[in-house]
Design a protein around this motif. Sequence first.
Motif, PDB file in Angstrom:
ATOM      1  N   ARG A 180       0.855  -1.186   0.000  1.00  0.00           N
ATOM      2  CA  ARG A 180       0.000   0.000   0.000  1.00  0.00           C
ATOM      3  C   ARG A 180       0.894   1.239   0.000  1.00  0.00           C
ATOM      4  NH1 ARG A 180      -4.728   0.704   4.319  1.00  0.00           N
ATOM      5  NH2 ARG A 180      -5.666  -0.731   2.823  1.00  0.00           N
ATOM      6  N   ILE A 181       0.516   2.221  -0.826  1.00  0.00           N
ATOM      7  CA  ILE A 181       1.158   3.528  -0.797  1.00  0.00           C
ATOM      8  C   ILE A 181       0.132   4.530  -0.292  1.00  0.00           C
ATOM      9  CG2 ILE A 181       2.090   5.418  -2.195  1.00  0.00           C
ATOM     10  CD1 ILE A 181       3.470   3.364  -3.907  1.00  0.00           C
ATOM     11  N   ILE A 182       0.518   5.276   0.724  1.00  0.00           N
ATOM     12  CA  ILE A 182      -0.350   6.298   1.305  1.00  0.00           C
ATOM     13  C   ILE A 182       0.097   7.648   0.750  1.00  0.00           C
ATOM     14  CG2 ILE A 182      -1.180   7.353   3.451  1.00  0.00           C
ATOM     15  CD1 ILE A 182      -0.091   4.721   4.842  1.00  0.00           C
ATOM     16  N   CYS A 183      -0.794   8.354   0.097  1.00  0.00           N
ATOM     17  CA  CYS A 183      -0.487   9.685  -0.431  1.00  0.00           C
ATOM     18  C   CYS A 183      -1.266  10.731   0.355  1.00  0.00           C
ATOM     19  CB  CYS A 183      -0.838   9.780  -1.917  1.00  0.00           C
ATOM     20  SG  CYS A 183       0.269   8.823  -2.976  1.00  0.00           S
ATOM     21  N   THR A 184      -0.687  11.919   0.464  1.00  0.00           N
ATOM     22  CA  THR A 184      -1.272  12.962   1.306  1.00  0.00           C
ATOM     23  C   THR A 184      -2.323  13.801   0.600  1.00  0.00           C
ATOM     24  OG1 THR A 184       0.531  14.473   0.717  1.00  0.00           O
ATOM     25  CG2 THR A 184       0.829  13.103   2.682  1.00  0.00           C
ATOM     26  N   SER A 185      -2.462  13.628  -0.699  1.00  0.00           N
ATOM     27  CA  SER A 185      -3.476  14.370  -1.460  1.00  0.00           C
ATOM     28  C   SER A 185      -3.727  13.645  -2.772  1.00  0.00           C
ATOM     29  CB  SER A 185      -3.015  15.812  -1.738  1.00  0.00           C
ATOM     30  OG  SER A 185      -1.880  15.816  -2.595  1.00  0.00           O
ATOM     31  N   ASP A 186      -4.845  13.968  -3.422  1.00  0.00           N
ATOM     32  CA  ASP A 186      -5.100  13.419  -4.752  1.00  0.00           C
ATOM     33  C   ASP A 186      -4.034  13.898  -5.733  1.00  0.00           C
ATOM     34  OD1 ASP A 186      -7.484  11.942  -4.242  1.00  0.00           O
ATOM     35  OD2 ASP A 186      -8.608  13.807  -4.179  1.00  0.00           O
ATOM     36  N   ALA A 187      -3.581  15.147  -5.547  1.00  0.00           N
ATOM     37  CA  ALA A 187      -2.533  15.678  -6.418  1.00  0.00           C
ATOM     38  C   ALA A 187      -1.256  14.856  -6.265  1.00  0.00           C
ATOM     39  CB  ALA A 187      -2.263  17.138  -6.075  1.00  0.00           C
ATOM     40  N   CYS A 188      -0.911  14.501  -5.035  1.00  0.00           N
ATOM     41  CA  CYS A 188       0.265  13.668  -4.792  1.00  0.00           C
ATOM     42  C   CYS A 188       0.086  12.290  -5.427  1.00  0.00           C
ATOM     43  CB  CYS A 188       0.506  13.542  -3.289  1.00  0.00           C
ATOM     44  SG  CYS A 188       1.792  12.362  -2.830  1.00  0.00           S
ATOM     45  N   ALA A 189      -1.081  11.696  -5.276  1.00  0.00           N
ATOM     46  CA  ALA A 189      -1.341  10.376  -5.861  1.00  0.00           C
ATOM     47  C   ALA A 189      -1.184  10.408  -7.376  1.00  0.00           C
ATOM     48  CB  ALA A 189      -2.740   9.902  -5.478  1.00  0.00           C
ATOM     49  N   PRO A 202      -1.329  -0.510  -4.845  1.00  0.00           N
ATOM     50  CA  PRO A 202      -2.577   0.175  -4.468  1.00  0.00           C
ATOM     51  C   PRO A 202      -2.286   1.459  -3.684  1.00  0.00           C
ATOM     52  CG  PRO A 202      -2.747  -2.175  -4.045  1.00  0.00           C
ATOM     53  CD  PRO A 202      -1.321  -1.922  -4.411  1.00  0.00           C
ATOM     54  N   ILE A 203      -2.981   2.523  -4.044  1.00  0.00           N
ATOM     55  CA  ILE A 203      -2.779   3.829  -3.414  1.00  0.00           C
ATOM     56  C   ILE A 203      -4.035   4.238  -2.665  1.00  0.00           C
ATOM     57  CG2 ILE A 203      -2.456   6.305  -3.856  1.00  0.00           C
ATOM     58  CD1 ILE A 203      -0.687   5.584  -6.205  1.00  0.00           C
ATOM     59  N   VAL A 204      -3.860   4.750  -1.445  1.00  0.00           N
ATOM     60  CA  VAL A 204      -4.947   5.391  -0.728  1.00  0.00           C
ATOM     61  C   VAL A 204      -4.544   6.839  -0.469  1.00  0.00           C
ATOM     62  CG1 VAL A 204      -5.756   3.276   0.379  1.00  0.00           C
ATOM     63  CG2 VAL A 204      -4.090   4.709   1.555  1.00  0.00           C
ATOM     64  N   VAL A 205      -5.505   7.735  -0.525  1.00  0.00           N
ATOM     65  CA  VAL A 205      -5.262   9.149  -0.267  1.00  0.00           C
ATOM     66  C   VAL A 205      -5.809   9.481   1.112  1.00  0.00           C
ATOM     67  CG1 VAL A 205      -5.778  11.521  -0.962  1.00  0.00           C
ATOM     68  CG2 VAL A 205      -5.286   9.775  -2.696  1.00  0.00           C
ATOM     69  N   ALA A 206      -4.944   9.972   1.974  1.00  0.00           N
ATOM     70  CA  ALA A 206      -5.334  10.338   3.340  1.00  0.00           C
ATOM     71  C   ALA A 206      -4.700  11.682   3.676  1.00  0.00           C
ATOM     72  CB  ALA A 206      -4.884   9.262   4.337  1.00  0.00           C
ATOM     73  N   GLU A 338      -7.046  21.634  -3.873  1.00  0.00           N
ATOM     74  CA  GLU A 338      -7.745  20.468  -3.330  1.00  0.00           C
ATOM     75  C   GLU A 338      -8.082  20.652  -1.854  1.00  0.00           C
ATOM     76  OE1 GLU A 338      -6.519  15.858  -2.240  1.00  0.00           O
ATOM     77  OE2 GLU A 338      -5.586  16.829  -3.972  1.00  0.00           O
ATOM     78  N   LEU A 339      -7.159  21.212  -1.106  1.00  0.00           N
ATOM     79  CA  LEU A 339      -7.313  21.301   0.351  1.00  0.00           C
ATOM     80  C   LEU A 339      -7.969  22.604   0.807  1.00  0.00           C
ATOM     81  CD1 LEU A 339      -3.843  19.766   0.973  1.00  0.00           C
ATOM     82  CD2 LEU A 339      -5.924  18.830   1.952  1.00  0.00           C
ATOM     83  N   LEU A 340      -7.743  23.684   0.083  1.00  0.00           N
ATOM     84  CA  LEU A 340      -8.245  24.992   0.519  1.00  0.00           C
ATOM     85  C   LEU A 340      -9.528  25.411  -0.184  1.00  0.00           C
ATOM     86  CD1 LEU A 340      -4.824  26.864   0.556  1.00  0.00           C
ATOM     87  CD2 LEU A 340      -6.181  26.296   2.565  1.00  0.00           C
ATOM     88  N   GLY A 341      -9.800  24.834  -1.349  1.00  0.00           N
ATOM     89  CA  GLY A 341     -11.015  25.209  -2.071  1.00  0.00           C
ATOM     90  C   GLY A 341     -11.059  26.697  -2.365  1.00  0.00           C
ATOM     91  N   ASP A 342     -12.193  27.325  -2.036  1.00  0.00           N
ATOM     92  CA  ASP A 342     -12.382  28.744  -2.333  1.00  0.00           C
ATOM     93  C   ASP A 342     -11.801  29.659  -1.266  1.00  0.00           C
ATOM     94  OD1 ASP A 342     -13.731  28.078  -4.646  1.00  0.00           O
ATOM     95  OD2 ASP A 342     -15.700  28.055  -3.654  1.00  0.00           O
TER      96      ASP A 342
END
Length: 390
Positions: A180-189, A202-206, A338-342
């Motif tokens: 398993r690879i854990i990525c810190t954002s969808d952008a990182c994944a 397999p990648i999970v985003v957390a 991704e994290l801050l939005g608007d």
Amino acid sequence: MPPARLLDVSRLASRAGQVATGVELAYLRALTADGATPVFGLCRTALGFVLLDRFGLLALGQAFSTRDFPKPDILSRLNRRLSGPARLGQSFVRRQAVARSTRGRLKRLLRRMPAGFTYLNVGHSNLTAPICRAVKAQPDARIAVLIHDTIPLDWPDMQRPGTVAQFKARLAVARKFADRIICTSDACASDVRRTMAGTVPPIVVAHLGVDMPRPAEEEVLIGLMPLRPYFVMLGTIEPRKNHALLLDIWENWGPGAPELLICGGRGWGNADVFARLDAGVPHVKEVANLTDRAIAALLSGSKGLLFPSFAEGFGLPPLEAAALGVPVICADLAACRELLGDWAVYVNAQDRYSWTKEITRLMQTTPQDREGSLVPPDWSAHFRTALAGF
């Protein structure tokens, strides 16, 4: 009983006696707090490997909380290649060890682990093929690796010497051995999938958790907090963070400029920026070694956080500012959107005119113009996703 977890604490131990927050310490605290799952720690030292049980990990976490590490043992004192923090950390884990081994006998040491355990590497210091092979030699053992970003490969000219080759090798190990690879954002994944050649584990985003300290009292900040409107830039002074852009803006501002507080230690490969700071830039002040509470207080009193970074896999400073209700002007990066939005205003990291325009606009705002704050990700959500089934 759930399968055991083996957390690699090699990187954490190398920072003994220093102010340590970060991902490794968060994992240590979360895993030791979970009384239902057996947990152990693995640390590479100059003399081989050390195995810690839950009590050893708890002791290590407590030592970081109090910054109270005993004096290094004679083995560490005699090793001139070790840094001061590494001497403290390696001595500490040896004292807490339930078992030790030479480097060539790691496979034998890991036989002490319960079958089906998961090896967690979130700091990369011990991410090598021999170690992963020793783990995989154990019955049903699995490996999970956390990757923050692929910046060393995407921005090689902005890295320390040797970093690019080292990171490339570690990424290859993760691709070959990780379950398993854990990525810190969808952008990182997305970056990991792009960078890894061939089949990707397999990648999970957390999203990482954001620990928000209570801001320090104003009395603590005497001499730090400017009397005039000011902005904050937060992060290590390294080429990727793009401090040069803001120095250009402040050098050309003229009368009426706000103050700029650059909060962070000096990094590497940034001689030009260091020279400009040493020479002095009008209304720019460099401050380092601040506590988390002092930084929170400075952010809260500022007009906003400025974050012109060229690349991020997560982007913690803008999230910390937004969680305090502080406006953010941010480089237009996928992870930040991704994290801050608007919440943030996004500007091209090389567009000095637009940065000047947005900073000037933000100067005209008042605290009454602010509306609430952003609810940041929390660690419990991170661990529910990252460790599900592991």
